[in-house]
Design a protein around this motif. Structure first.
Motif, short mmCIF file in Angstrom:
data_model
loop_
_atom_site.label_atom_id
_atom_site.label_comp_id
_atom_site.label_asym_id
_atom_site.label_seq_id
_atom_site.Cartn_x
_atom_site.Cartn_y
_atom_site.Cartn_z
N ARG A 76 0.80 -1.22 0.00
CA ARG A 76 0.00 0.00 0.00
C ARG A 76 0.83 1.27 0.00
O ARG A 76 0.48 2.25 -0.65
CB ARG A 76 -0.95 0.00 1.21
CG ARG A 76 -2.00 -1.09 1.14
CD ARG A 76 -3.00 -0.97 2.27
NE ARG A 76 -4.02 -2.00 2.20
CZ ARG A 76 -5.02 -2.13 3.08
NH1 ARG A 76 -5.11 -1.27 4.10
NH2 ARG A 76 -5.91 -3.09 2.94
N LYS A 77 1.94 1.27 0.74
CA LYS A 77 2.73 2.48 0.84
C LYS A 77 4.21 2.12 0.94
O LYS A 77 4.75 1.94 2.02
CB LYS A 77 2.30 3.30 2.06
CG LYS A 77 2.91 4.71 2.11
CD LYS A 77 2.48 5.47 3.35
CE LYS A 77 1.02 5.87 3.29
NZ LYS A 77 0.66 6.74 4.46
N PRO A 78 4.90 2.03 -0.19
CA PRO A 78 6.33 1.71 -0.17
C PRO A 78 7.16 2.88 0.37
O PRO A 78 6.76 4.04 0.25
CB PRO A 78 6.66 1.44 -1.63
CG PRO A 78 5.63 2.21 -2.39
CD PRO A 78 4.38 2.15 -1.56
N ALA A 79 8.30 2.54 0.96
CA ALA A 79 9.19 3.55 1.55
C ALA A 79 10.13 4.10 0.49
O ALA A 79 11.35 3.94 0.57
CB ALA A 79 9.96 2.95 2.71
N CYS A 80 9.57 4.78 -0.51
CA CYS A 80 10.37 5.24 -1.66
C CYS A 80 11.54 6.13 -1.25
O CYS A 80 12.63 6.04 -1.81
CB CYS A 80 9.48 5.97 -2.66
SG CYS A 80 8.29 4.89 -3.51
N GLY A 81 11.32 7.02 -0.29
CA GLY A 81 12.36 7.95 0.11
C GLY A 81 13.44 7.35 0.98
O GLY A 81 14.40 8.03 1.34
N ALA A 82 13.32 6.07 1.28
CA ALA A 82 14.33 5.37 2.07
C ALA A 82 14.69 4.04 1.40
O ALA A 82 14.93 3.05 2.06
CB ALA A 82 13.83 5.14 3.49
N CYS A 83 14.72 4.06 0.08
CA CYS A 83 14.95 2.85 -0.69
C CYS A 83 16.26 2.95 -1.47
O CYS A 83 16.50 3.95 -2.16
CB CYS A 83 13.78 2.61 -1.65
SG CYS A 83 13.99 1.14 -2.70
N THR A 84 17.06 1.92 -1.40
CA THR A 84 18.34 1.91 -2.11
C THR A 84 18.19 1.81 -3.62
O THR A 84 19.15 2.03 -4.36
CB THR A 84 19.20 0.73 -1.62
OG1 THR A 84 18.47 -0.49 -1.79
CG2 THR A 84 19.58 0.89 -0.16
N LEU A 85 16.99 1.49 -4.08
CA LEU A 85 16.75 1.34 -5.51
C LEU A 85 16.11 2.59 -6.12
O LEU A 85 15.76 2.58 -7.30
CB LEU A 85 15.84 0.13 -5.76
CG LEU A 85 16.34 -1.23 -5.28
CD1 LEU A 85 15.27 -2.29 -5.51
CD2 LEU A 85 17.63 -1.61 -5.98
N ALA A 86 15.97 3.65 -5.34
CA ALA A 86 15.20 4.82 -5.77
C ALA A 86 15.61 5.36 -7.13
O ALA A 86 14.77 5.67 -7.97
CB ALA A 86 15.30 5.91 -4.71
N THR A 87 16.91 5.49 -7.37
CA THR A 87 17.37 6.11 -8.62
C THR A 87 17.18 5.20 -9.84
O THR A 87 17.30 5.67 -10.96
CB THR A 87 18.85 6.49 -8.52
OG1 THR A 87 19.63 5.31 -8.27
CG2 THR A 87 19.08 7.50 -7.41
N MET A 88 16.89 3.93 -9.61
CA MET A 88 16.75 2.99 -10.72
C MET A 88 15.32 2.50 -10.90
O MET A 88 15.06 1.66 -11.77
CB MET A 88 17.65 1.77 -10.48
CG MET A 88 19.13 2.10 -10.50
SD MET A 88 20.15 0.65 -10.08
CE MET A 88 20.00 0.65 -8.30
N CYS A 89 14.38 3.02 -10.12
CA CYS A 89 13.03 2.48 -10.11
C CYS A 89 12.04 3.43 -10.77
O CYS A 89 11.86 4.57 -10.32
CB CYS A 89 12.59 2.21 -8.67
SG CYS A 89 10.93 1.50 -8.56
N PRO A 90 11.36 3.00 -11.83
CA PRO A 90 10.39 3.86 -12.49
C PRO A 90 9.14 4.13 -11.67
O PRO A 90 8.36 5.03 -12.00
CB PRO A 90 10.03 3.07 -13.76
CG PRO A 90 10.35 1.66 -13.45
CD PRO A 90 11.53 1.71 -12.52
N SER A 91 8.96 3.39 -10.58
CA SER A 91 7.79 3.60 -9.72
C SER A 91 8.12 4.47 -8.51
O SER A 91 7.29 4.59 -7.59
CB SER A 91 7.24 2.25 -9.24
OG SER A 91 6.77 1.50 -10.34
#
Length: 278
Positions: free
Chosen positions: A218-233
């Motif tokens: 429901r609510k991914p931790a996008c701002g604390a994710c190591t994949l942020a720069t590579m993830c289109p979502s």
């Protein structure tokens, strides 16, 4: 004194770049990105493993059957009793149905699971001299064992690479833009084309860990994710560090924050528990 951390993902700016960056991605570009993300997941989740307790292939098969619609934690609470009472295929085949149902009741759907385990024991005796086979085609022909369960068994009990497409895996590889597909078998083959075979089993564990601890439904931790720069979502969940850090889960939640360039003190103490997620 506060602990030094790296720069956090750049919020809305990264979100805008992300949407544009992946719009025209080529198949080769997607494969390269998938392998880079897989490498980062290796560094992010060094503790990834099969969370079902087992000592033999048969025990893993039983535990995986019991894990349907049930948390791994609950299964691990029940299986010591199961494994002590039912040691071999013959024990399952000859089991008293009411006794087994009483033992399996805490895992839910206990009647169907009892039926599967009794039939599994009988099939192993009839077809494989009581031993669990180590081939995909033979495993999926057994009662209670589908392709997902077979890949779990192959990868973790027989050291045969396999991709386990559970709900977390399906959700994440779609979010990652690796696939646009909901059918588990199609997802398995598409991801197999992106990632080297030797990495399939551990990739499954790492993606499942990431789904339970970071990239929630429901609510991914996008701002604390190591994949942020590579993830289109990126941006599906909060992109600011403070709200994102509060969503991290598991015993390594604060380490996950540090890896993502977020202050670990933003992670609440209550988050540092093993997620009780199916």
């Amino acid at each position: 004194m506060s602990r030094p951390v790296a720069a956090a993902p750049a919020g809305p700016a990264l979100l805008a770049r992300s949407a544009k960056r992946f719009a025209g991605e080529t198949p080769i570009g997607r494969k390269r990105r998938a392998r880079k993300m897989a490498k980062v997941l290796t560094e992010t989740h060094p503790d990834a493993h099969c969370e079902l307790d087992f000592k033999t292939p048969l025990q893993l098969a039983v535990a995986t059957i019991l894990s349907a619609q049930c948390t791994d934690r609950k299964v691990n609470e029940v299986t010591p009793t199961v494994f002590a009472k039912y040691v071999a295929a013959a024990d399952y085949a000859a089991a008293d149905r009411s006794e087994m149902e009483a033992i399996l009741r805490p895992t839910g759907f206990f009647r169907a699971k009892t039926d599967s385990l009794i039939k599994l024991g009988q099939a192993l005796l009839d077809r494989h001299q009581g031993e669990l086979p180590g081939r995909l085609d033979q495993l999926v022909a057994l009662p209670g064992i589908g392709r997902k369960t077979a890949n779990v068994i192959l990868g973790n009990a027989f050291d045969v690479p396999g991709i386990t497409v559970d709900t977390h895996f399906r959700r994440l590889v779609n979010r990652f833009g690796w696939v646009k597909e909901e059918d588990p078998v199609k997802i398995e083959f598409l991801v197999a084309d992106l990632i080297e075979k030797r990495d399939w089993t551990m990739l499954s564990h790492r993606i499942i860990f990431h789904g339970r601890r970071v990239c929630h439904a429901r609510k991914p931790a996008c701002g604390a994710c190591t994949l942020a720069t590579m993830c289109p979502s990126y941006g599906t969940g909060p992109t600011e560090a403070a709200p994102a850090a509060k969503l991290l889960k598991g015993p390594r939640a604060r380490e996950l924050a540090v890896q993502a360039g977020v202050d670990p003190d933003l992670v609440p103490a209550a988050a540092i528990v093993t997620p009780d997620v199916p």
